[in-house]
Design an enzyme around this catalytic site. Structure first.
Site, PDB file in Angstrom:
ATOM      1  CG  HIS A  19      -2.128  -1.140   0.841  1.00 45.15           C
ATOM      2  ND1 HIS A  19      -2.817  -1.841   1.917  1.00 45.15           N
ATOM      3  CD2 HIS A  19      -2.670  -1.424  -0.245  1.00 45.15           C
ATOM      4  CE1 HIS A  19      -3.335  -2.631   1.473  1.00 45.15           C
ATOM      5  NE2 HIS A  19      -3.617  -2.469   0.121  1.00 45.15           N
ATOM      6  CG  HIS A  42      -6.736 -11.457  -7.513  1.00 46.01           C
ATOM      7  ND1 HIS A  42      -6.089 -11.056  -8.717  1.00 46.01           N
ATOM      8  CD2 HIS A  42      -7.345 -12.566  -7.621  1.00 46.01           C
ATOM      9  CE1 HIS A  42      -5.989 -11.960  -9.679  1.00 46.01           C
ATOM     10  NE2 HIS A  42      -6.701 -13.066  -8.884  1.00 46.01           N
ATOM     11  CB  SER A 104      -5.937  -2.415  -3.065  1.00 38.62           C
ATOM     12  OG  SER A 104      -4.726  -3.019  -2.466  1.00 38.62           O
ATOM     13  CD  GLU A 124     -12.093 -11.456  -4.124  1.00 41.05           C
ATOM     14  OE1 GLU A 124     -11.789 -12.780  -3.819  1.00 41.05           O
ATOM     15  OE2 GLU A 124     -10.961 -10.737  -3.907  1.00 41.05           O
ATOM     16  N   GLY A 153     -10.412 -11.886 -12.025  1.00 46.28           N
ATOM     17  CA  GLY A 153      -9.625 -10.662 -12.465  1.00 46.28           C
ATOM     18  C   GLY A 153      -8.736 -11.013 -13.691  1.00 46.28           C
ATOM     19  CG  ASP A 178      -3.572  -7.603  -4.840  1.00 49.67           C
ATOM     20  OD1 ASP A 178      -4.660  -7.683  -5.774  1.00 49.67           O
ATOM     21  OD2 ASP A 178      -4.019  -7.079  -3.789  1.00 49.67           O
TER      22      ASP A 178
END
Length: 295
Positions: A19, A42, A104, A124, A153, A178
């Site tokens: 982050h 994700h 995120s 997701e 994704g 990610d």
């Protein structure tokens, strides 16, 4: 397939690295007025309770965010990326106690600009997390600027990249990839996605988070990303953070990396400055190290 839940890991050392890098990248990209499409392949649940059962079970935030907060209190000044990161966390915790951790999706939404008509696309696949993400995003009342889809994704990128022109006619996008890497094939999928989109949309900024663990696939992924970037003649940056193993600690993730393709030219110095503070703050045993490489 659906056993991974990020709620167990929210606020850990990997989130700190991810982050800080994400926010520093976004800050630079948003210096241009043209709108940008932000994509999280994700996205998880979006918001996490650090005082909830999931987070408390692993206690991973203790070796991440909470340790960083304790170290920050002893310093007169922080590197700008670290200061920005902690201020964003604080904005979700107005009572002064870090009980909510923004994932995120919420960090990206916080920086979006209405005037530039930025867009956020969230994906997701986990049924529970997708439902939670939808409910959490609904609280923002963001309308069409944010969309949530329960789908893979990796596959979803095919429908949205290259992105449609913004209101000003520009095509700009930043993609955060990610996955949990719980499934071994995620490593090859990440490399394949990057290879495809460096051809289809070579000007996009791609951020890939990955775990550093003793598996051949994990060891090879940053090498493959470096090779693909070099073959496409695209600049790259690779930041890694290992906190080391504490005494008696035999399990759990202790290191991760962020690989950025088409990074802002300012990112290298910013992340180096950040890790010079974050690395020692989170270090806890043998094997601790942090580094930033770039093309």
């Amino acid at each position: 397939m659906f056993s991974y839940r990020h709620a167990f890991h929210a606020g850990n050392h990997a989130d700190v690295l991810k982050h800080i890098t994400l926010l520093a990248t976004l800050r630079h990209l948003m210096q241009k007025e043209a709108g940008i499409t932000l994509i999280d392949t994700h996205a998880g649940a979006g918001l996490y309770r650090l005082d909830g059962d999931y987070s408390q079970k692993g206690g991973e935030a203790e070796d991440g965010l909470f340790k960083l907060l304790a170290a920050a209190e002893k310093l007169d000044a922080l590197p700008d990326p670290v200061q920005d990161y902690l201020e964003q966390i604080a904005s979700f915790n107005p009572n002064g106690q870090a009980k909510i951790y923004p994932g995120s999706p919420f960090l990206m939404h916080k920086l979006m600009r209405h005037a530039s008509r930025d867009r956020l696309r969230l994906f997701e696949l986990h049924p529970t997390d997708s439902k939670s993400l939808t409910a959490n995003i609904a609280q923002l009342e963001a309308g069409r600027t944010v969309t949530v889809s329960r789908e893979d994704g990796f596959e979803a990128l095919k429908k949205i990249l290259p992105p449609p022109p913004s209101a000003t006619g520009s095509k700009r996008a930043m993609v955060l990839i990610d996955p949990s890497y719980e499934i071994k094939s995620d490593y090859s999928k990440v490399a394949s996605v990057i290879q495809e989109y460096l051809k289809r949309f070579s000007t996009g900024t791609y951020l890939v988070w990955y775990p550093i663990i003793p598996r051949p696939e994990a060891h090879d992924l940053p090498k493959r990303l470096r090779t693909l970037s070099n073959q496409s003649q695209k600049p790259w940056l690779n930041a890694t953070l290992a906190i080391g193993r504490g005494e008696g600690d035999e399990g759990g993730l202790v290191a991760s990396g962020m690989f950025v393709i088409n990074p802002p030219f300012t990112l290298k110095d910013q992340i180096r400055q950040a890790l010079d503070m974050v690395g020692p703050a989170l270090a806890r045993g043998s094997g601790k190290n942090w580094a930033v490489e770039s093309s």
